[in-house]
Structures are given as C-alpha cells and as structure tokens.
Design an enzyme around this catalytic site. Structure first.
Site, PDB file in Angstrom:
ATOM      1  N   HIS A 206      -6.392 -13.392  -7.800  1.00 37.99           N
ATOM      2  CA  HIS A 206      -7.245 -12.412  -7.128  1.00 37.99           C
ATOM      3  C   HIS A 206      -8.633 -12.461  -7.760  1.00 37.99           C
ATOM      4  O   HIS A 206      -8.772 -12.742  -8.957  1.00 37.99           O
ATOM      5  CB  HIS A 206      -6.665 -11.001  -7.238  1.00 37.99           C
ATOM      6  CG  HIS A 206      -7.289 -10.052  -6.257  1.00 37.99           C
ATOM      7  ND1 HIS A 206      -8.499  -9.428  -6.501  1.00 37.99           N
ATOM      8  CD2 HIS A 206      -6.893  -9.645  -5.025  1.00 37.99           C
ATOM      9  CE1 HIS A 206      -8.806  -8.675  -5.454  1.00 37.99           C
ATOM     10  NE2 HIS A 206      -7.856  -8.793  -4.545  1.00 37.99           N
TER      11      HIS A 206
ATOM     12  N   LYS B  42       0.840  -1.198   0.000  1.00 41.43           N
ATOM     13  CA  LYS B  42       0.000   0.000   0.000  1.00 41.43           C
ATOM     14  C   LYS B  42       0.877   1.251   0.000  1.00 41.43           C
ATOM     15  O   LYS B  42       2.002   1.186   0.489  1.00 41.43           O
ATOM     16  CB  LYS B  42      -0.916   0.013   1.235  1.00 41.43           C
ATOM     17  CG  LYS B  42      -1.754  -1.243   1.436  1.00 41.43           C
ATOM     18  CD  LYS B  42      -2.855  -1.382   0.415  1.00 41.43           C
ATOM     19  CE  LYS B  42      -3.714  -2.621   0.705  1.00 41.43           C
ATOM     20  NZ  LYS B  42      -4.803  -2.768  -0.266  1.00 41.43           N
TER      21      LYS B  42
END
Length: 475
Positions: free
Chosen positions: A294, A175
């Site tokens: 994902h 992140k």
C-alpha cells in the site's frame, strides 16, 4: 602551522564560494550506460539563472557543498560528482525548467533504495536558491538494477500460485476500516471471498489497535480464508498487514502469517520505510509469501505538480525494493490518476522494457533486465459500472479492488462480491468476443444484470455515483 604546510595551502587550495555552474554544469557531457539519470522540474528563485539552479541540484545531491573545502583535493571530484548535462524550459510555465542530472554509479550503495533516495531526494529539496523542485523521473541502469532482488515473486509466479489466468483479479478492502472486532472482521472476509472475490484486504490503517490486536485478526482471517476456499474450490487470499512500529515486530507478524499457511501479507512501504520494506520482501521470497504494497502517504510526496517527487519514481523504487502488488490509482474512481500518466507508470511496474515516451511522462528508456513485474492495484471509489473501463484500461495483469463497491451492496457482503465477479466475467467474455469495452461497457453490464439479481441491485444503487474532478497531475 609549518612553513611547508603554508606553501602547499597557497598552491593547492583557495578558500571561498564558487558558482556551482563552474563545476557541475557540463552540457558537453555524454552520459554513460552505468549512470543513474534524473529529470528534475526546477523552479529557480528570481534572479537565479537556470544553469546555476541545475548545477546546484547536481552539486547538492552529490559531492557539493556551499563553499570550497580542503578535502576536495583528497579525492577525484570529476569521478564522483553529479553533472547537470541538459536543461529544457517547461512549455507554458514561466521560469521553470527540466534539468537532467547524471550520477556516477559509485555514489550509491548496492541494493539500497534508502541510500539512493538519501542523495537524490535529500537536503537539496530545501535549497534556498530554488522556489520549488520536483523529481519527475529516474533512469535506473541495469548495472544498478541487478544489485536488487526486486519483487518477492512477480506476476507469473503469482498466477501460478493462485491458478488463475486470463482475467484481472478481484479484491475488497474491509470496511469500516477501523473499529471492528477480530471475529466480525473475519466474518466480512469470509462473506466477500465466498461471494467470488480472489482477495480481501486489511485497510492500511489497521495494524494492532486496542479494538483488534493483530494476532486475533490473523487467526480469524485465516479461518475465513480456508472456509471460503473449501466452499468455492478456488485459492483465496487476505492481505494481512504486517506493518509495525519496528522491523522486528513486522517480521514477527510475517512469520505468524507464514505459520498459518496464508498466501500473502501486506506492507505500507512509505510509512514503513524502504529499509523495512526490502527486509520484508526478502523474507517473503525466502518463505513463499506474496507481498501486497500500500502507498499510504504518497500524495504528501507526489501530488503537488511543482515540488516533491512523481509517483512514477516511487513506483520504480518499489519495484527495486520489492512488492508483488502496489496501488496505482484508478483513472475513473475517487482518487487521483490521469489516464496517460497512470498507464505510463503501470507499464513501468509490469513490463520488462519501457521506451521513453514524454506524452506519458516517461523521460527515460528503462530496462528492468531480470527484475520481476509488479501487479498494479486499482482501488478507490470504484463500483460495478466502472468494471468495463477498468478492464479495458488495466488489462488482465491487475487487481481491481472494490471496498465500498462490495460492502455497500444493499443485500450484504456476499451479494456485493457476486455482483463484482459477474460484472468482471461479463466484461472479460465480451472483450474476448471482440466487443469494445470503452464504447459498449454500459450495455455489457446491463445485459449481465438481466441474469444476475445481485448485479442488478448493485447497478441500481450506484447508477448516479461519479467523481468528476480534474486531475492535478498533468504533463
């Protein structure tokens, strides 16, 4: 038109619209071991009988169309048609039914999830006679399963490649998900892996944007990975996202990852598509790469209770198409996941044979024969206080992935990774000593934090963070 043709038409063909239930509702049908079986949650329009609605689903997802056609007489509809063979009312719901449909195996191309879904979850979902339609589960017969390669490697091969046994694996999504330069991104990867994580991950949004092109990211992440391996003596991985706008570009990225010698790549299997995913899975098996999956876009398909498709079906489809990891919710974090239902499809991902269990949403017994298992990934809003519950719920064959729960540590990325590793090792040791993680979890974390200042700091930061919303996906 010749007189002979006119005579044949009058005898063999009668134009017009027929009720679907006359042909496609067959309550006496005995299912075959080779049939693909589907459980649909059907909400008919007012005035449409459930038998007609179920038959319409069977028809429109197999051989039927809205009117009788000439060419019906040129094939055997009894051989190829789908059949609605059972209908159950849904308890507590008005005018809603579970309709069971059997499809003969010859309707589907071998080894193609794309073709299977084009029929079973295709145009029928826009059918006007239905207010809503949801595919709850599929039974994939061994005869069809054997036409797929499945995951590139599977759980045991991954354990052997990593030389890591007896505990869940730890991961972290880097992140902020967008905006970092490749060098700063690689720095974060290195710090997390050096601190004790097994994996770091590209966010699903990260492909090849102007702020960070894919080749630069791959190079800096590989450098970070090798540096962390040299310092820790452990095998490390970073999920390099190979998802791209074309299959050719996707494979180019996977080839470069292989040339760098990294152990794992990543794909967004729903936005990328099943054809692309299966292509990449085959490449990964042939070239020794693990494949992390994902599920971006899944909630568009599976979150509504009455319409769409349950994630357990998407999970089964992924096991056929190929992937070594897939995100599977957390039960305890910020993303959707009710415990019994989540554990139901986790078993469908990992186990070789899963019995029918309606209490966990499993409508059919599923035999995976020789298809390898997939490791479920718990990710989304989790932190060190969740570690006992996650270890107890998901067991050893899982990846516990902490993004903000690593990078949000007040002392930095490496201490955040240390805190998670210490918490995990403490939970595994306590479990192996016979302690009850569900009941004693908080105490286990407090005890470990006494000798780990990194864990103590993490515990203080996230002591009051909770995501207490009711799950929408209930039985």
């Amino acid at each position: 038109m010749s007189p002979q043709t006119e005579t044949k038409a009058s005898v063999g063909f009668k134009a017009g619209v027929k009720d679907y239930k006359l042909t496609y509702y067959t309550p006496d049908y005995v299912t075959k071991d080779t049939d693909i079986l589907a459980a649909f949650r059907v909400t008919p329009q007012p005035g449409v009988p459930p038998e007609e609605a179920g038959a319409a689903v069977a028809a429109e997802s197999s051989t039927g169309t809205w009117t009788a056609v000439w060419t019906d007489g040129l094939t055997s509809l009894d051989r190829y048609k789908g059949r609605c063979y059972n209908i159950e009312p849904v308890a507590g719901e008005e005018n809603q039914y579970i309709c069971y449909v059997a499809y003969p195996l010859d309707l589907f191309e071998e080894g193609s999830v794309t073709n299977m879904f084009t029929s079973i979850v295709g145009n029928v979902f826009g059918f006007k006679a239905l207010r809503a339609l949801r595919l709850e589960d599929l039974r994939i017969p061994p005869a069809y399963t054997k036409t797929f390669q499945g995951p590139p490697h599977g759980i045991q091969v991954e354990r052997d490649k990593l030389n890591k046994y007896g505990r869940p694996l730890l991961g972290c999504t880097i992140k902020p998900k967008l905006g970092l330069s490749a060098k700063n991104y690689g720095r974060a990867v290195y710090e997390c892996l050096r601190g004790g994580l097994d994996f770091t991950k590209d966010d699903e949004n990260v492909n090849s944007q102007p702020f960070m092109r894919w080749r630069d990211r791959f190079l800096f992440c590989a450098e970070a990975l090798y540096k962390a391996q040299a310092e820790t003596g452990e095998i490390k991985g970073h999920y390099l996202n190979a998802t791209a706008g074309t299959c050719e570009e996707m494979l180019k990225r996977a080839v470069f990852a292989r040339e760098l010698g990294v152990p794992i790549v990543m794909h967004d299997y729903l936005t990328g598509g099943f054809t692309a995913n299966t292509t990449l899975a085959h490449y990964c098996r042939d070239n020794g790469l693990l494949l992390h999956i994902h599920r971006a876009m899944h909630a568009v398909i599976d979150r509504q209770k009455n319409h769409g498709m349950h994630f357990r079906v998407l999970a089964k489809a992924l096991r056929l198409s190929g992937g070594d990891h897939i995100h599977a919710g957390t039960v305890v974090g910020k993303l959707e996941g009710e415990r019994d239902i989540t554990l139901g499809f986790v078993d469908l991902l990992r186990d070789d044979f899963v019995e029918k269990d309606r209490s966990r949403g499993i409508y059919f017994t599923q035999d995976w024969v020789s298809i390898p298992g997939v490791i479920p990934v718990a990710s989304g809003g989790i932190h060190v206080w969740h570690m006992p519950a996650l270890t107890e719920i998901f067991g050893d064959d899982s990846v516990l992935q902490f993004g903000g729960g690593t990078l949000g540590h007040p002392w930095g990325n490496a201490p955040g990774a240390v805190a998670n590793r210490v918490a995990l090792e403490a939970c595994v040791q306590a479990r192996n000593e016979g302690r009850d993680l569900a009941r004693e979890g908080n105490e286990i974390i407090r005890e470990a934090s006494k000798w780990s200042p990194e864990l103590a700091a993490a515990c203080e930061v996230w002591k009051s963070i909770k995501f207490e919303f009711a799950a929408m996906d209930t039985l």
